[in-house]
Write a protein that holds these residues in place. Structure first.
Motif, PDB file in Angstrom:
ATOM      1  N   GLY A  37       0.814  -1.201   0.000  1.00  0.00           N
ATOM      2  CA  GLY A  37       0.000   0.000   0.000  1.00  0.00           C
ATOM      3  C   GLY A  37       0.848   1.251   0.000  1.00  0.00           C
ATOM      4  O   GLY A  37       2.064   1.218  -0.202  1.00  0.00           O
ATOM      5  N   ASN A  38       0.183   2.366   0.260  1.00  0.00           N
ATOM      6  CA  ASN A  38       0.901   3.646   0.229  1.00  0.00           C
ATOM      7  C   ASN A  38       1.427   4.064   1.592  1.00  0.00           C
ATOM      8  O   ASN A  38       2.109   5.070   1.720  1.00  0.00           O
ATOM      9  CB  ASN A  38      -0.004   4.745  -0.331  1.00  0.00           C
ATOM     10  N   PHE A  39       1.102   3.302   2.660  1.00  0.00           N
ATOM     11  CA  PHE A  39       1.597   3.562   4.014  1.00  0.00           C
ATOM     12  C   PHE A  39       1.250   4.968   4.508  1.00  0.00           C
ATOM     13  O   PHE A  39       1.867   5.459   5.454  1.00  0.00           O
ATOM     14  CB  PHE A  39       3.114   3.350   4.093  1.00  0.00           C
ATOM     15  N   ALA A  40       0.294   5.599   3.884  1.00  0.00           N
ATOM     16  CA  ALA A  40      -0.180   6.922   4.322  1.00  0.00           C
ATOM     17  C   ALA A  40       0.966   7.895   4.537  1.00  0.00           C
ATOM     18  O   ALA A  40       0.943   8.734   5.428  1.00  0.00           O
ATOM     19  CB  ALA A  40      -1.010   6.785   5.604  1.00  0.00           C
ATOM     20  N   ASP A  46       3.194  -0.326  13.064  1.00  0.00           N
ATOM     21  CA  ASP A  46       2.967   1.111  12.952  1.00  0.00           C
ATOM     22  C   ASP A  46       2.702   1.655  14.350  1.00  0.00           C
ATOM     23  O   ASP A  46       1.623   1.477  14.914  1.00  0.00           O
ATOM     24  CB  ASP A  46       1.772   1.382  12.032  1.00  0.00           C
ATOM     25  N   THR A  67      -0.550   4.169  14.640  1.00  0.00           N
ATOM     26  CA  THR A  67      -1.918   3.652  14.679  1.00  0.00           C
ATOM     27  C   THR A  67      -2.050   2.416  15.563  1.00  0.00           C
ATOM     28  O   THR A  67      -3.154   2.059  15.964  1.00  0.00           O
ATOM     29  CB  THR A  67      -2.391   3.283  13.269  1.00  0.00           C
ATOM     30  N   GLY A  93      -6.359  -1.115   8.066  1.00  0.00           N
ATOM     31  CA  GLY A  93      -4.930  -1.244   8.303  1.00  0.00           C
ATOM     32  C   GLY A  93      -4.281  -2.195   7.323  1.00  0.00           C
ATOM     33  O   GLY A  93      -3.182  -1.935   6.812  1.00  0.00           O
ATOM     34  N   HIS A 143      -5.301  -2.839   4.305  1.00  0.00           N
ATOM     35  CA  HIS A 143      -5.261  -2.185   2.993  1.00  0.00           C
ATOM     36  C   HIS A 143      -4.091  -1.214   2.893  1.00  0.00           C
ATOM     37  O   HIS A 143      -3.483  -1.055   1.829  1.00  0.00           O
ATOM     38  CB  HIS A 143      -6.582  -1.451   2.737  1.00  0.00           C
ATOM     39  N   SER A 144      -3.756  -0.573   3.996  1.00  0.00           N
ATOM     40  CA  SER A 144      -2.663   0.407   3.962  1.00  0.00           C
ATOM     41  C   SER A 144      -1.306  -0.251   3.785  1.00  0.00           C
ATOM     42  O   SER A 144      -0.350   0.394   3.352  1.00  0.00           O
ATOM     43  CB  SER A 144      -2.663   1.251   5.241  1.00  0.00           C
ATOM     44  N   SER A 196      -2.402  -4.091  -0.051  1.00  0.00           N
ATOM     45  CA  SER A 196      -3.676  -3.712  -0.671  1.00  0.00           C
ATOM     46  C   SER A 196      -4.427  -4.897  -1.254  1.00  0.00           C
ATOM     47  O   SER A 196      -5.664  -4.951  -1.173  1.00  0.00           O
ATOM     48  CB  SER A 196      -3.426  -2.663  -1.760  1.00  0.00           C
TER      49      SER A 196
END
Length: 427
Positions: free
Chosen positions: A134-137, A253, A256, A314, A316-317, A320
Motif C-alpha cells: 500500500g501507500n503507508f499513508a 505502525d 496507529t 490497516g 489495505h494500507s 492492498s
C-alpha cells in the motif's frame, strides 16, 4: 530460601519463566497450576502462533532486556525454530513520532542492524518486489533486522517441557479460587481449587494475567491494572501466495498501533491493533473479566464489528491485495493492562512476603519469555535493583500514562460483535 514450597498460579509467560528460573537456581518444590483443561491454555495470551519479538522500545530498560531475550531465542538447542528473525519494520509519522524516534535511538545505541527509511520509496524497498504494498499513508520509519517473531504456543510448550525435566510440577485443569491464609492477615499458606483440592505453600505467585483482577480482587491495589480485550484477525493465503509473502518483515505502525506478521507455515497472515481495547465488567464489583473461547465457547472469539473495519483498513494500507480477502477468523485476546504500561512484579505489601504478583503484561511481555522469569526470581529473592523494583511495584505511583492502551477503553457491547457477513465484507 530455595526450600520454600512454591505454587505459581498461571501458566503464561510470567508463570512458566519464573518457574524455570527458580528451578535453575536450585529451588526444589515448584508447582505451576492453571485452570485451562489443556496446556498451552487455549485462551491464554501467551498461546498463539506468533508474537512480535522486537527491541524497538522508547524505554531503554525494555530495549536492553529485549536484546537479552533475543540472544536467548537465537539458541536453537534451547528453542528450536520458535524464533524467526524476519526483521521488524517500525513505522511512524514523517514529522518524527516520538516513540519511533526514541526507539531508533535505543536500537542504534545498542549497535543493532537498523536501516533508517526516510522516504516512501525506502519503506517500500524493504518488501520483495513481487509483493503488492500500500501507500503507508506517507509514513517513514526504520527496519530493525535484529528482531522478528516467535511461535508463542511452541515457546510455551518448550518451557513446560524444561520445567518438568527439572522436576517441577505443571498441573492443568484446576482453577484456583482462593489463596489460603494462616490467620486474618494476607499471609498465604496455600491455595484452594474449585474441586476442593488444597495445595499448601510458603509462597504463592499470582501470574494470572488478565484474570488477576477478577479472580483475586483482594490483592488488587488501586486501579493499577485491568483486563482488556484486543482485536485480532486472520487471512488465509494459498500455498503459492505463501511463498510470495514469506520474506516480508513484521510491520508495526507505532502511530496507529496496527501490526501484521509474515504468513505462518499454514499460510495464515495474522494482524492486530495495539490500542485501547475493551473491558468486560462483571460481578458486584464490576471488574473487567476476560470473555474467551473457554468461558463463552459459542462467541468468545468474536471481536467488535468496528474493529473488523479498522483491521481491514490497516491491512489495505500495508497489503492492498490482501484487503480484498475475507477474514477467516478473529480473536479477542485478553491482556492485563497497567496504567503506565510497566509490569507488576513484587510482593503484596500485606502478605509478609508470601504472595507475589507477576502480571500486567500490557500486551508486550511474551517476547521476554526466556528472561522475564529472572526478574521475578530476583524479586522473590530480594535481589532486584531498587529502581527496577520501584518500576514494577504494586504500590508505585505512575508518573505517566500508557496512552496507547489506557485512554479511550470501551465496555464491550455484546450486541455489536462481528458476524460472518462482517468478515466477508471486503475492502
Amino acid at each position: 530460601m530455595s526450600h520454600r514450597k512454591t505454587v505459581i498460579v498461571g501458566s503464561g509467560c510470567f508463570g512458566l519463566s519464573t518457574a524455570l528460573h527458580l528451578l535453575k537456581r536450585g529451588w526444589e518444590d515448584i508447582t505451576v497450576i492453571d485452570k485451562a483443561p489443556t496446556l498451552p491454555a487455549p485462551d491464554g495470551a501467551s498461546n498463539d502462533f506468533n508474537r512480535i519479538v522486537r527491541t524497538s522500545y522508547s524505554d531503554p530498560f525494555y530495549a536492553a532486556l529485549a536484546q537479552e531475550a533475543i540472544q536467548e531465542w537465537r539458541i536453537a538447542d534451547e528453542w528450536g525454530d520458535t524464533y524467526h528473525e524476519s526483521a521488524v519494520l517500525v513505522l511512524g509519522s514523517p514529522s518524527g513520532y516520538e516513540y519511533t524516534r526514541e526507539s531508533y535511538k535505543n536500537d542504534s545505541a545498542m549497535g543493532l542492524r537498523v536501516d533508517s527509511l526516510d522516504t516512501l520509496a525506502a519503506v517500500q524497498s524493504v518488501f520483495p518486489a513481487n509483493v503488492p504494498v500500500g501507500n503507508f499513508a506517507g509514513l517513514t520509519g526504520y527496519l530493525n533486522r535484529d528482531s522478528g517473531w516467535a511461535n508463542a504456543g511452541q515457546g510455551v510448550s518448550i518451557l513446560i517441557s524444561k520445567i518438568t525435566e527439572l522436576k517441577g510440577n505443571v498441573i492443568s485443569g484446576k482453577r484456583v479460587v482462593d489463596v489460603l491464609h494462616a490467620d486474618s492477615s494476607l499471609k498465604a499458606s496455600g491455595v484452594r481449587c474449585d474441586d476442593g483440592t488444597i495445595l499448601e505453600a510458603d509462597l504463592v505467585v499470582l501470574a494470572t494475567g488478565s484474570w488477576t483482577g477478577s479472580a483475586f480482587p483482594q490483592y488488587t491495589i488501586g486501579n493499577l491494572y485491568r483486563a482488556t480485550g484486543q482485536s485480532v484477525a486472520m487471512v488465509q493465503l494459498t500455498p503459492e501466495e505463501g511463498i510470495i509473502y514469506q520474506d516480508i518483515p513484521v510491520v508495526l505502525d507505532f502511530e496507529t498501533g496496527f501490526y501484521i506478521f509474515p504468513p505462518n507455515d499454514k499460510h495464515i497472515v495474522k494482524m492486530a491493533i495495539h490500542a485501547a481495547g475493551y473491558t468486560h465488567s462483571l460481578g458486584d464489583q464490576n471488574i473487567s473479566t476476560p470473555r474467551t473461547i473457554l468461558s463463552n465457547p459459542d462467541g468468545g472469539l468474536r471481536i467488535p464489528s468496528e474493529k473488523v473495519r479498522d483491521l481491514r483498513a490497516g491491512l489495505h494500507s500495508v497489503y492492498s491485495e490482501l484487503a480484498k480477502r475475507p477474514f477467516i477468523s478473529t480473536r479477542l485476546c485478553w491482556y492485563n493492562d497497567t496504567v503506565d504500561g510497566d509490569w507488576v512484579i513484587g510482593y503484596h505489601p500485606d502478605s509478609e512476603n508470601t504472595v507475589l504478583l507477576a502480571t500486567g503484561g500490557s500486551g508486550h511481555a511474551y517476547k521476554f519469555l526466556p528472561v522475564i522469569g529472572r526478574l521475578v526470581a530476583d524479586a522473590i529473592e530480594g535481589k532486584l535493583d531498587p529502581p527496577v523494583a520501584e518500576k514494577f511495584s504494586l504500590t508505585r505511583k505512575p508518573v505517566q500514562t500508557d496512552e496507547s492502551r489506557h485512554d479511550n477503553v470501551q465496555e464491550l457491547d455484546l450486541n455489536s460483535l462481528c458476524t460472518p457477513e462482517d468478515l466477508a465484507n471486503l475492502y
